[in-house]
Write an enzyme that holds these catalytic residues in place. Sequence first.
Site, PDB file in Angstrom:
ATOM      1  N   LYS A 194       7.737  29.575  -5.368  1.00 38.38           N
ATOM      2  CA  LYS A 194       7.360  28.180  -4.736  1.00 38.38           C
ATOM      3  C   LYS A 194       9.292  27.786  -5.054  1.00 38.38           C
ATOM      4  CE  LYS A 194       2.471  28.470  -5.104  1.00 38.38           C
ATOM      5  NZ  LYS A 194       1.895  27.381  -7.036  1.00 38.38           N
ATOM      6  N   GLU A 232       4.583  19.169 -11.266  1.00 40.36           N
ATOM      7  CA  GLU A 232       4.249  18.427 -10.416  1.00 40.36           C
ATOM      8  C   GLU A 232       3.227  17.093 -11.293  1.00 40.36           C
ATOM      9  OE1 GLU A 232       3.045  20.085  -6.683  1.00 40.36           O
ATOM     10  OE2 GLU A 232       4.883  21.085  -6.340  1.00 40.36           O
ATOM     11  N   HIS A 281     -10.819  28.751  -6.240  1.00 39.89           N
ATOM     12  CA  HIS A 281      -9.059  28.975  -5.673  1.00 39.89           C
ATOM     13  C   HIS A 281      -9.613  29.880  -4.429  1.00 39.89           C
ATOM     14  CE1 HIS A 281      -6.850  25.954  -7.578  1.00 39.89           C
ATOM     15  NE2 HIS A 281      -7.383  26.972  -8.878  1.00 39.89           N
ATOM     16  N   ARG A 322       1.749  35.160   6.197  1.00 37.86           N
ATOM     17  CA  ARG A 322       1.231  36.284   7.022  1.00 37.86           C
ATOM     18  C   ARG A 322       0.570  35.779   7.925  1.00 37.86           C
ATOM     19  NH1 ARG A 322      -1.109  34.648   2.099  1.00 37.86           N
ATOM     20  NH2 ARG A 322      -3.652  33.760   2.479  1.00 37.86           N
TER      21      ARG A 322
HETATM   22  C1  MV4 Z   1      -2.058  20.737  -6.139  1.00 43.74           C
HETATM   23  C2  MV4 Z   1      -3.288  20.066  -6.651  1.00 43.74           C
HETATM   24  C3  MV4 Z   1      -3.030  19.016  -7.223  1.00 43.74           C
HETATM   25  N1  MV4 Z   1      -1.461  18.287  -7.100  1.00 43.74           N
HETATM   26  N2  MV4 Z   1      -1.094  19.956  -7.094  1.00 43.74           N
HETATM   27  C4  MV4 Z   1      -4.246  25.042  -5.515  1.00 43.74           C
HETATM   28  C5  MV4 Z   1      -3.641  25.871  -5.138  1.00 43.74           C
HETATM   29  C6  MV4 Z   1      -2.516  26.512  -5.285  1.00 43.74           C
HETATM   30  N3  MV4 Z   1      -2.072  26.438  -3.239  1.00 43.74           N
HETATM   31  C7  MV4 Z   1      -2.118  24.695  -4.934  1.00 43.74           C
HETATM   32  N4  MV4 Z   1      -3.145  23.977  -5.444  1.00 43.74           N
HETATM   33  C8  MV4 Z   1      -2.839  23.095  -6.099  1.00 43.74           C
HETATM   34  N5  MV4 Z   1      -1.789  22.532  -6.230  1.00 43.74           N
HETATM   35  C9  MV4 Z   1      -0.671  19.235  -7.007  1.00 43.74           C
HETATM   36  N6  MV4 Z   1       0.774  18.869  -7.411  1.00 43.74           N
HETATM   37  C10 MV4 Z   1      -4.015  20.818  -7.015  1.00 43.74           C
HETATM   38  C11 MV4 Z   1      -4.468  22.136  -6.419  1.00 43.74           C
HETATM   39  C12 MV4 Z   1      -5.070  22.717  -5.872  1.00 43.74           C
HETATM   40  C13 MV4 Z   1      -5.949  23.158  -5.362  1.00 43.74           C
HETATM   41  C14 MV4 Z   1      -5.659  23.276  -3.495  1.00 43.74           C
HETATM   42  C15 MV4 Z   1      -6.175  23.575  -2.172  1.00 43.74           C
HETATM   43  C16 MV4 Z   1      -6.844  23.893  -2.243  1.00 43.74           C
HETATM   44  C17 MV4 Z   1      -7.944  23.337  -3.325  1.00 43.74           C
HETATM   45  C18 MV4 Z   1      -7.611  23.350  -4.700  1.00 43.74           C
HETATM   46  C19 MV4 Z   1      -7.887  23.651  -5.701  1.00 43.74           C
HETATM   47  C20 MV4 Z   1      -7.498  22.694  -6.956  1.00 43.74           C
HETATM   48  C21 MV4 Z   1      -6.686  22.362  -7.122  1.00 43.74           C
END
Ligand code: MV4
Length: 499
Positions: A118, A202, A237, A294
Site C-alpha cells: 500500500k 490514516e 471484510h 486481478r
Molecule cells: C479505511 C476505512 C476508514 N478510513 N481507511 C477496509 C479494507 C481495506 N481495503 C480498507 N478498509 C478500510 N479502510 C480509512 N482511512 C474503512 C475501511 C473499511 C472498509 C472499507 C471498504 C469496505 C469495507 C470496510 C469495512 C470496514 C472498514
Amino acid sequence: MANIQKLLVANRGEIALRIMRTAREMGIRTVAIYSEADRQSLHVRYADEAVCVGPPPSSESYLRADAIIEACRQTGADAIHPGYGFLSENAGFARAVRNAGLIFVGPSPESIEVMGSKLAAKAAVASYNIPMVPGTPEAITDRDDARKTAAQIGYPILIKASAGGGGKGMRIVESDAEFDEGMNRAVSEATSAFGDGSVFIEKYVTSPRHVEIQVLGDQHGNIIHLFERECSVQRRHQKVVEEAPSSVLTPAIRAEMGRCAVEVARACGYYGAGTVEFIVDDQLNFYFLEMNTRLQVEHPVTEQITGIDLVKQMIYIAEGKPLEIKQGDLKINGHAIEIRVYAEDPANNFLPDVGTLETYVRPQGNGVRVDDGFEQGMAIPIYYDPMIAKLVTTGATRAEAIEKMIRAIDEYRITGVQTTLPFCRFVMQHDAFRSGQFDTHFVNHYFTPDKLTPETSLEETQLAGVLAAWLFQNRQVKTAPEVVVTDAKKSKWKERRLR
Ligand code: MV4
C-alpha cells in the site's frame, strides 16, 4: 503479438469455468488443473484437457507454481489465466510464467509488486492528482513523530499494515491514550501475518462506502475505466452484495473517480484488468485506498451493465492487441446486483457448513445470471472457500434488479447445506438497502439472526396455529409456553433446512 492457442486456467470452481467459457467462445483450447479433491469438478469436465497438480490442500496443488508451469509443458498450453485468489496476485508467479516463455493473462510482475504494497502504491501515485486520506506517506519508524502526526490529523485514526489487504492488519485508535497499544498490536499483527511490520497511519473515515472502479489497460498505454461497483454490504471484510452502478454517485463524481482510477493505473504502467478501490464519505468525498491487480469476484456486475466481457479483454490485452474500446463508447445500461451464495450458516455466526448439495436447482429467467461450479449431488470440499455461486440479476433500474433478485433467491433450491441465501434476502428487503442509504456498517447495524425470513415468519405462522390448538385443548393450563416456542422454532427450522 501472439495469439493464444491453448489456455491453462490456474484456478478451480466458478471462476475457472467462467474463464474457460470465454476461451471456448474465442476458439482457444482449455486446460484445467485440479487437486485430488476436485477430480469430479465441473471445471475439470468442461476443459479440453485436465492435469492433476497435487493433493487437496491449496499449498500442495493450486499454489504450486512449478507444477502448474509443468502442466503447461505437458499439454502445450501457451498461456495461464490465474483467476482470483491463489496465485493471481503473486508477482513471483507472474515472473516465473514469463520466464518459462508463457503468457500470463494479467498485469506485469512489476505492477503486481508495486500495488501489493500500500505504501509503494501511494508513493507511485504521489505525483498524480489523486485524493488520499490524510495520513503518513511512509512507514512509521519513529513512534513519537507518528504520535504527533496522529494528533495533527485528529482522532480517530486507523493504523494499517502496508502489506495488508482486505482489512487484515488494520487497527482503529480512538484517542492519544490508546496510541501505544494500538501501535504495538498493529506492528506485531503485521509482522506475524505478512512477515512485514511496516505500518502507516490514516485518518479514520467513520462511515465510508466502498466504491471501486474497474479499469482495463493494454500494453500500448491505452487505459479506460468501466465505471464503479458498490461493495459496501460486507461482513468482516467479506463482500456479500455488490452492485453497479452505485446509487450515490453523480455523473460528475463518477467521471472524476474514473479519471483518478485511470491515473492510478497509469502511475504503475498498468495493463490487464484491474480494480482501483476508493472509500467515499457521507459528503461524497472520495479517497484512493489501494489497487487490486486481478479479475475480481464481483466483475460480472460490470459486465452486465457495460456489455463487455472482461475475460475476453484480458486475453486480447495479454496477446498484445490494442484496446478497441474507447472511453467514449462506454455507457451504463441498467443496473446489476450480485450476491455471493456461501455454504455458511447465517443463523450460526456464518460458520462454514460444507456438505453435499442434496438438492441444487438454480434460478432462471430474464435478467438472471448464475456463475457457479457445482451440480446437485456434489460435495463442497472443506479445503477451499465455501462459495457455492454468484447470483447476478440485471434490470432496467435498481428497483427492478432488486425485484428480480428476490424472485431468483426464492427460486433457488439448495438443501444439504445451510446457505447465505436467507441472509441475502434480508438485505434485499431492508429499507436501508432499498433506499440506497447505507455504508460499510450495514450488516453490523441491522443484521441479527432473528431477522432471517421467510423461514422464520412461515414457521411463526404455522406455530401460531399449533399453539392456538394446543391452548384451546388445554384451556385450564396457565403456564406461558414461550421457552418451548423458541426451542421448537429453532429445531424445526433447522430440521427443515437440512432436509
Ligand atoms: C479505511 C476505512 C476508514 N478510513 N481507511 C477496509 C479494507 C481495506 N481495503 C480498507 N478498509 C478500510 N479502510 C480509512 N482511512 C474503512 C475501511 C473499511 C472498509 C472499507 C471498504 C469496505 C469495507 C470496510 C469495512 C470496514 C472498514
